[in-house]
Design a protein around this motif. Structure first.
Motif, PDB file in Angstrom:
ATOM      1  N   ILE A 316       2.882  -2.694   9.676  1.00 50.15           N
ATOM      2  CA  ILE A 316       4.308  -1.730   9.587  1.00 50.15           C
ATOM      3  C   ILE A 316       5.292  -2.302  10.344  1.00 50.15           C
ATOM      4  CG2 ILE A 316       4.809   0.401  10.501  1.00 50.15           C
ATOM      5  CD1 ILE A 316       2.746   0.881   8.335  1.00 50.15           C
ATOM      6  N   THR A 321       4.615   0.344   4.758  1.00 53.19           N
ATOM      7  CA  THR A 321       4.643   1.549   5.199  1.00 53.19           C
ATOM      8  C   THR A 321       3.304   2.196   5.127  1.00 53.19           C
ATOM      9  OG1 THR A 321       4.702   2.687   3.146  1.00 53.19           O
ATOM     10  CG2 THR A 321       7.102   2.097   4.463  1.00 53.19           C
ATOM     11  N   ASP A 322       2.863   3.369   5.649  1.00 48.21           N
ATOM     12  CA  ASP A 322       1.675   4.074   5.122  1.00 48.21           C
ATOM     13  C   ASP A 322       1.902   4.505   3.873  1.00 48.21           C
ATOM     14  OD1 ASP A 322      -0.526   5.636   5.272  1.00 48.21           O
ATOM     15  OD2 ASP A 322       0.327   7.307   6.664  1.00 48.21           O
ATOM     16  N   GLY A 334       4.753   9.728   8.303  1.00 45.90           N
ATOM     17  CA  GLY A 334       5.059   8.321   7.912  1.00 45.90           C
ATOM     18  C   GLY A 334       4.582   7.776   6.381  1.00 45.90           C
ATOM     19  N   GLU A 335       4.320   9.044   5.588  1.00 44.60           N
ATOM     20  CA  GLU A 335       3.913   8.953   4.412  1.00 44.60           C
ATOM     21  C   GLU A 335       5.399   8.673   3.582  1.00 44.60           C
ATOM     22  OE1 GLU A 335       1.659  11.374   0.728  1.00 44.60           O
ATOM     23  OE2 GLU A 335       2.163  12.445   2.700  1.00 44.60           O
ATOM     24  N   PRO A 336       5.275   7.654   2.564  1.00 43.18           N
ATOM     25  CA  PRO A 336       6.451   7.652   1.739  1.00 43.18           C
ATOM     26  C   PRO A 336       6.656   8.702   0.785  1.00 43.18           C
ATOM     27  CG  PRO A 336       4.462   6.127   1.031  1.00 43.18           C
ATOM     28  CD  PRO A 336       4.261   6.642   2.435  1.00 43.18           C
ATOM     29  N   SER A 349      10.114   0.965  -1.290  1.00 40.29           N
ATOM     30  CA  SER A 349       9.173  -0.265  -0.641  1.00 40.29           C
ATOM     31  C   SER A 349       7.675   0.088  -0.868  1.00 40.29           C
ATOM     32  CB  SER A 349       9.512  -0.521   0.798  1.00 40.29           C
ATOM     33  OG  SER A 349       9.105   0.546   1.650  1.00 40.29           O
ATOM     34  N   ASP A 350       7.316   0.983  -1.051  1.00 43.49           N
ATOM     35  CA  ASP A 350       5.631   1.301  -1.183  1.00 43.49           C
ATOM     36  C   ASP A 350       5.281   2.142  -2.258  1.00 43.49           C
ATOM     37  OD1 ASP A 350       3.914   0.575   1.820  1.00 43.49           O
ATOM     38  OD2 ASP A 350       3.120   1.067  -0.229  1.00 43.49           O
TER      39      ASP A 350
END
Length: 359
Positions: A316, A321-322, A334-336, A349-350
């Motif tokens: 992280i 990320t998560d 924290g979830e994208p 990014s994720d």
């Protein structure tokens, strides 16, 4: 004319089995009574994988025949279905516990404490048992880490085995003691006992392990949530560690014509194993010869996830990320964003998902 019910003595408990001659696997001639005898033949190991764990029943009351389908959230109709809540009418020796689904809704789930409960559930048409990775009464604390190596199109069981062997090395480097089993299909499951942690921490641990495995096998392993990003690689399904997900217990029967079972293995056996080697017709003989090869798993000292969670924290800090949660979950901290990469208006990014893309 229906065959009369029989009473089975299951370790001192009388269990009624209706229509014992009803055929569940026509190509093999396997009846309901055959399934009950199979379960009793591997009973100690079968129960060990379920004991006191909230369990979803996968019921196939019409047996397994060509064209039959399992009811899903998307389809809404089918010949088989998942039963997450304990039936209101149940014997007094069927234990239960109160759990909460991701939505926060409470439910009463069965928590098998005896072999009779397994046979009772089989009488209802249950083939696969899907236990939570928690033990009653501490149903909010994960005590069993589980990693699902899921072959994607273009890959097969042999690819999953190769990933599992490297996964073993990764987990041991984190101080964990893993054990493999077949999924009953093309995949491999790897379990280990852990010191109890919340679901969020257990899921983060699998994400960290999966990312490390993917770093070592980038052409063979993926942690990408979206199918369009996975390619022909083994997917580490990190969301199987989320609350209320489905993963077959050891010795569960897969609803396929071969009547394959989810077979506990040793690491020495895994390289030469094949899912077709382990069926309702073959597992009893293996069990008589070998016993439950996962007995050492249940007897092992639970291991700490501190080192794995430290790695997750470093990931992280480095900019990762998560990962996306399953679609039935509320938005998690924290979830994208849940936006498919090919449909994003700008790069992200994720990985993210509005719907569950697993097959």
């Amino acid at each position: 004319m229906a065959t009369p019910a029989v009473q089975l003595d299951v370790e001192g408990i009388e269990v009624r089995l209706s229509s014992p001659d009803k055929v569940y696997f026509p190509e093999l001639g396997i009846s309901k009574l055959d399934l009950a005898n199979y379960a009793m033949g591997v009973g100690e190991g079968f129960l060990a994988g379920l004991k006191m764990r909230p369990t979803t029943l996968e019921r196939w009351p019409g047996g397994v025949r060509q064209g039959m389908k399992l009811t899903t959230r998307a389809g809404g109709k089918g010949d088989a279905f998942y039963q997450k809540r304990a039936p209101e009418k149940r014997p007094e020796w069927v234990d239960v516990a109160e759990v909460k689904f991701p939505s926060g809704r409470p439910a009463t789930a069965i928590t098998p404490s005896n072999l009779a409960t397994i046979i009772w559930a089989m009488n209802l048409g249950t083939l696969r048992f899907h236990p939570w990775p928690v033990s009653a009464p501490e149903v909010d604390l994960v005590d069993q880490l589980r990693i699902d190596l899921d072959p994607q199109p273009g890959t097969d069981f042999r690819d999953a085995v190769a990933a599992a062997l490297e996964l073993r090395t990764v987990m041991m480097e984190f101080g964990l003691e893993p054990y493999p089993k077949t999924s009953g299909g093309r995949g491999v499951h790897v379990f280990c006992m852990i010191e109890p942690v919340p679901f969020v921490d257990a899921r983060h641990a699998v994400i960290a392990i999966g990312r490390e495995l993917a770093r070592r096998m980038p052409a063979k392993v993926s942690v990408d949530w979206w199918k369009e990003e996975r390619g022909e690689r083994i997917f580490v399904d990190f969301n199987q560690m989320a609350r209320d997900r489905l993963m077959a217990s050891p010795y569960s029967v897969r609803p396929v014509p071969q009547a394959r079972v989810s077979a506990p293995l040793t690491w020495d056996e895994l390289p030469d194993a094949h899912p077709d080697d382990f069926t309702v017709l073959t597992m009893a003989d293996r069990y008589r010869e070998r016993g439950d090869v996962w007995a050492p798993l249940y007897a092992s000292t639970p291991q700490s996830l501190d080192a794995v969670l430290e790695r997750y924290g470093h990931d992280i800090e480095s900019g990762l990320t998560d990962m996306p949660y399953p679609p039935e979950y509320p938005k998690m901290p924290g979830e994208p964003p849940r936006v498919q990469p090919s449909k994003q208006r700008r790069p992200h990014s994720d990985y993210s998902s509005p719907t569950d893309q697993r097959e």
